[in-house]
Design a protein around this motif. Structure first.
Motif, PDB file in Angstrom:
ATOM      1  N   THR A   1       0.831  -1.192   0.000  1.00 15.90           N
ATOM      2  CA  THR A   1       0.000   0.000   0.000  1.00 15.90           C
ATOM      3  C   THR A   1       0.872   1.252   0.000  1.00 15.90           C
ATOM      4  N   LEU A   2       0.529   2.162  -0.878  1.00 11.51           N
ATOM      5  CA  LEU A   2       1.177   3.467  -0.934  1.00 11.51           C
ATOM      6  C   LEU A   2       0.332   4.430  -0.108  1.00 11.51           C
ATOM      7  N   THR A   3       0.941   5.087   0.865  1.00  7.88           N
ATOM      8  CA  THR A   3       0.243   6.057   1.705  1.00  7.88           C
ATOM      9  C   THR A   3       0.473   7.452   1.144  1.00  7.88           C
ATOM     10  N   ILE A   4      -0.621   8.159   0.908  1.00  7.56           N
ATOM     11  CA  ILE A   4      -0.530   9.513   0.364  1.00  7.56           C
ATOM     12  C   ILE A   4      -1.263  10.473   1.287  1.00  7.56           C
ATOM     13  N   HIS A   5      -0.493  11.384   1.891  1.00  5.38           N
ATOM     14  CA  HIS A   5      -1.065  12.436   2.728  1.00  5.38           C
ATOM     15  C   HIS A   5      -1.447  13.599   1.816  1.00  5.38           C
ATOM     16  N   VAL A   6      -2.659  14.120   1.992  1.00  2.00           N
ATOM     17  CA  VAL A   6      -3.143  15.224   1.159  1.00  2.00           C
ATOM     18  C   VAL A   6      -3.647  16.350   2.042  1.00  2.00           C
ATOM     19  N   ASP A   7      -3.574  17.581   1.500  1.00  5.41           N
ATOM     20  CA  ASP A   7      -4.114  18.729   2.231  1.00  5.41           C
ATOM     21  C   ASP A   7      -4.341  19.891   1.275  1.00  5.41           C
ATOM     22  N   GLY A   8      -5.247  20.770   1.685  1.00  5.58           N
ATOM     23  CA  GLY A   8      -5.521  22.000   0.958  1.00  5.58           C
ATOM     24  C   GLY A   8      -5.310  23.178   1.878  1.00  5.58           C
TER      25      GLY A   8
ATOM     26  N   ALA B   1      -1.694  19.868  -1.919  1.00  2.38           N
ATOM     27  CA  ALA B   1      -0.481  19.064  -1.947  1.00  2.38           C
ATOM     28  C   ALA B   1      -0.798  17.607  -1.654  1.00  2.38           C
ATOM     29  N   ALA B   2       0.072  16.738  -2.168  1.00  6.24           N
ATOM     30  CA  ALA B   2       0.005  15.303  -1.910  1.00  6.24           C
ATOM     31  C   ALA B   2       1.429  14.799  -1.713  1.00  6.24           C
ATOM     32  N   VAL B   3       1.630  14.008  -0.662  1.00  4.31           N
ATOM     33  CA  VAL B   3       2.950  13.472  -0.318  1.00  4.31           C
ATOM     34  C   VAL B   3       2.844  11.961  -0.243  1.00  4.31           C
ATOM     35  N   ALA B   4       3.709  11.248  -0.978  1.00  4.20           N
ATOM     36  CA  ALA B   4       3.657   9.790  -1.026  1.00  4.20           C
ATOM     37  C   ALA B   4       4.754   9.167  -0.173  1.00  4.20           C
ATOM     38  N   ARG B   5       4.339   8.150   0.580  1.00  2.00           N
ATOM     39  CA  ARG B   5       5.269   7.356   1.392  1.00  2.00           C
ATOM     40  C   ARG B   5       4.890   5.885   1.253  1.00  2.00           C
ATOM     41  N   THR B   6       5.880   5.021   1.419  1.00  3.27           N
ATOM     42  CA  THR B   6       5.588   3.597   1.457  1.00  3.27           C
ATOM     43  C   THR B   6       4.941   3.276   2.802  1.00  3.27           C
TER      44      THR B   6
ATOM     45  N   ALA C   1      -0.259   8.870  -7.196  1.00  2.00           N
ATOM     46  CA  ALA C   1      -0.218   7.400  -7.141  1.00  2.00           C
ATOM     47  C   ALA C   1      -0.084   6.815  -8.536  1.00  2.00           C
ATOM     48  N   HIS C   2      -0.813   7.383  -9.482  1.00  2.00           N
ATOM     49  CA  HIS C   2      -0.717   6.927 -10.877  1.00  2.00           C
ATOM     50  C   HIS C   2       0.689   7.155 -11.427  1.00  2.00           C
TER      51      HIS C   2
END
Length: 138
Positions: A3-10, A21-26, A59-60
């Motif tokens: 699973t890829l974890t993506i933190h998002v915020d406006g 913004a979107a930040v990707a972490r394993t 993610a894509h």
């Protein structure tokens, strides 16, 4: 299937713009990259939905098909989990778009966290609002 974890915020605060913004972490916490954008002014909830869409775009780009979107927006998370109704016509459109985009992945889940647990996405959204940091970094 990892699973890829993506933190998002406006971020709202400028009378003319919004930052997302979107930040990707394993799953084990390794940083993979981020995206941020400056958009025209919108409501906070609209910004959160746009940030979720940006997270799915990230993610894509990273080639993941199993994603967990993490947000400090209860509205976004509970609506995407089907726990809250979407009443606003503008949010209904964004909700539908987010559902349609999420359907292209094998698995997408949404999880709510406190603002303190979403600090990197929050800071990058604020920087995007200010017109900085608007491209993907790996």
């Amino acid at each position: 299937m990892k699973t890829l974890t993506i933190h998002v915020d406006g971020a709202i605060g400028d009378p003319y713009h919004t930052g997302i913004a979107a930040v990707a972490r394993t799953a084990d916490g390794y940083f993979l990259g981020w995206l941020s954008r400056r958009l025209p002014r919108m409501t906070n909830n609209e910004a959160e939905y746009n940030a979720a869409l940006l997270g799915l775009e990230l993610a894509h780009l990273l080639g993941s098909d199993c994603i967990e979107i993490v947000s400090d927006s209860e509205v976004l998370v509970y609506q995407m989990q089907g726990l809250s109704r979407v009443n606003s016509p503008r949010l209904k459109q964004l909700h539908q778009q987010t559902c349609q985009t999420a359907a292209h992945f094998r698995q997408v889940s949404f999880r709510h966290v406190s603002r303190e647990q979403n600090h990197l996405a929050d800071a990058l959204a604020a920087d995007a609002l200010a017109g900085r940091l608007v491209k993907m970094k790996r």
